[in-house]
Scaffold this active site. Structure first.
Site: not given
Length: 339
Positions: A23, A42, A151, A164, A194
């Site tokens: 599920r 950071c 990512n 980022h 297309c």
């Protein structure tokens, strides 16, 4: 019963195996509650600007503080060289110098912000920054393709939690892009249409894999989704080049992007994902097709690939991904999700 499906746009096969599925709630990954709005360690947080390479570009807010920064990647996959070593063939071994660009787009000063946390105007500015940097890098005669990607989460390859994205310019047309280009141009030569424009018409008529459709865009679960809850955002207006997109189109796509990631978050929590802007090779690339043919055939779009399971031996050995969640089920769950 399992089913093998072929993605006609790329030519890859996918095994849709619902017997292996769970599920949607079983895939849910809760957000990291320990993240704060600011992390003093950071390098992308405000106050730590000196820890990154010098800025290439920035967007300032009304108060004069930055809201987006673009910097060179400190550990680039490719480096720009003023003089590129020509391609060399040594028997069975072919190589070329790793000339290229690798930039980081820091999307917000807020350390823990995700796309759904950002206002639509900020997402629109992020897309505008992508397009501006893609145009700038596209002026370099050494580059053949510009890839914009994000990512999100460690499982998707993110080494830093701060929001980022990355932009890489390559001195060749990547294999997947070349294959997509060949398929699209062949389809247009055969049909006069297309591929993706026709796909949108068929998908919106059928409806089972459509998550959201407006006059400006369609969000769908691809027929041969490689990953659970894979989604594709396609602008209705045909254009091959993301870098040439205009502000009204980016505004609509920013809304679609924010809403789509919000749907994913409401169904899956905070899933790791890869976001990729799929666009045409640069005019400098020798693709075997004229710029006019590429403009007629290719249609830029955004793919979002949640990483809810690992790519393992079968995938690496065959190139066939196993997806336990049929895209029709994924689309139904995402349609019902709040955004």
């Amino acid at each position: 019963m399992p089913e093998l499906r072929c993605d006609q746009m790329i030519g890859h096969w996918v095994a849709i195996s619902p017997e292996r599925g769970r599920r949607p709630s079983d895939y849910r990954i809760e957000p990291d509650a320990s993240l704060s709005k600011h992390d003093p360690n950071c390098p992308f947080c405000p106050g730590n600007e000196a820890t990154t390479p010098p800025e290439i570009d920035r967007v300032d807010g009304a108060a004069g503080d930055w809201v987006i920064r673009v910097v060179p990647n400190k550990f680039p996959a490719l480096n720009h060289e003023p003089r590129r070593e020509p391609q060399r063939v040594l028997g069975l071994f072919e190589r070329m110098n790793g000339t290229g660009a690798h930039e980081v787009v820091i999307e917000s000063p807020l350390h823990a912000a995700t796309l759904p946390d950002l206002p639509s105007e900020q997402v629109e500015t992020i897309l505008a920054t992508y397009a501006a940097r893609a145009r700038a890098l596209g002026q370099n005669p050494d580059y053949r393709h510009i890839l914009v990607f994000k990512n999100h989460g460690k499982a998707a390859g993110a080494s830093l939690a701060h929001p980022h994205s990355q932009i890489i310019g390559t001195p060749l047309v990547p294999h997947e892009v070349a294959r997509r280009t060949r398929t699209a141009t062949a389809y247009t030569e055969e049909t006069g249409r297309c591929f993706l424009c026709e796909l949108l018409e068929r998908e919106t008529r059928h409806g089972d894999r459509v998550i959201e459709a407006t006059d400006d865009y369609v969000v769908l679960a691809p027929y041969a989704s490689r990953f659970q809850f894979e989604t594709r955002i396609v602008p209705r207006t045909h254009h091959h080049d993301f870098a040439a997109s205009e502000a009204p189109q980016r505004r609509a796509i920013a809304r679609a992007l924010r809403r789509t990631v919000s749907r994913l978050a409401n169904v899956l929590g905070d899933p790791p994902y890869n976001l990729v802007v799929q666009t045409a090779p640069l005019p400098t690339a020798d693709t075997g097709h004229s710029p006019q043919a590429i403009a007629r055939s290719l249609h830029w779009h955004i793919d979002i690939l949640p990483r809810l399971s690992q790519v393992a031996g079968f995938e690496w050995g065959t190139g066939i991904h196993i997806n336990p969640t049929p895209p029709e089920e994924a689309a139904a769950a995402l349609r019902e999700a709040a955004c």
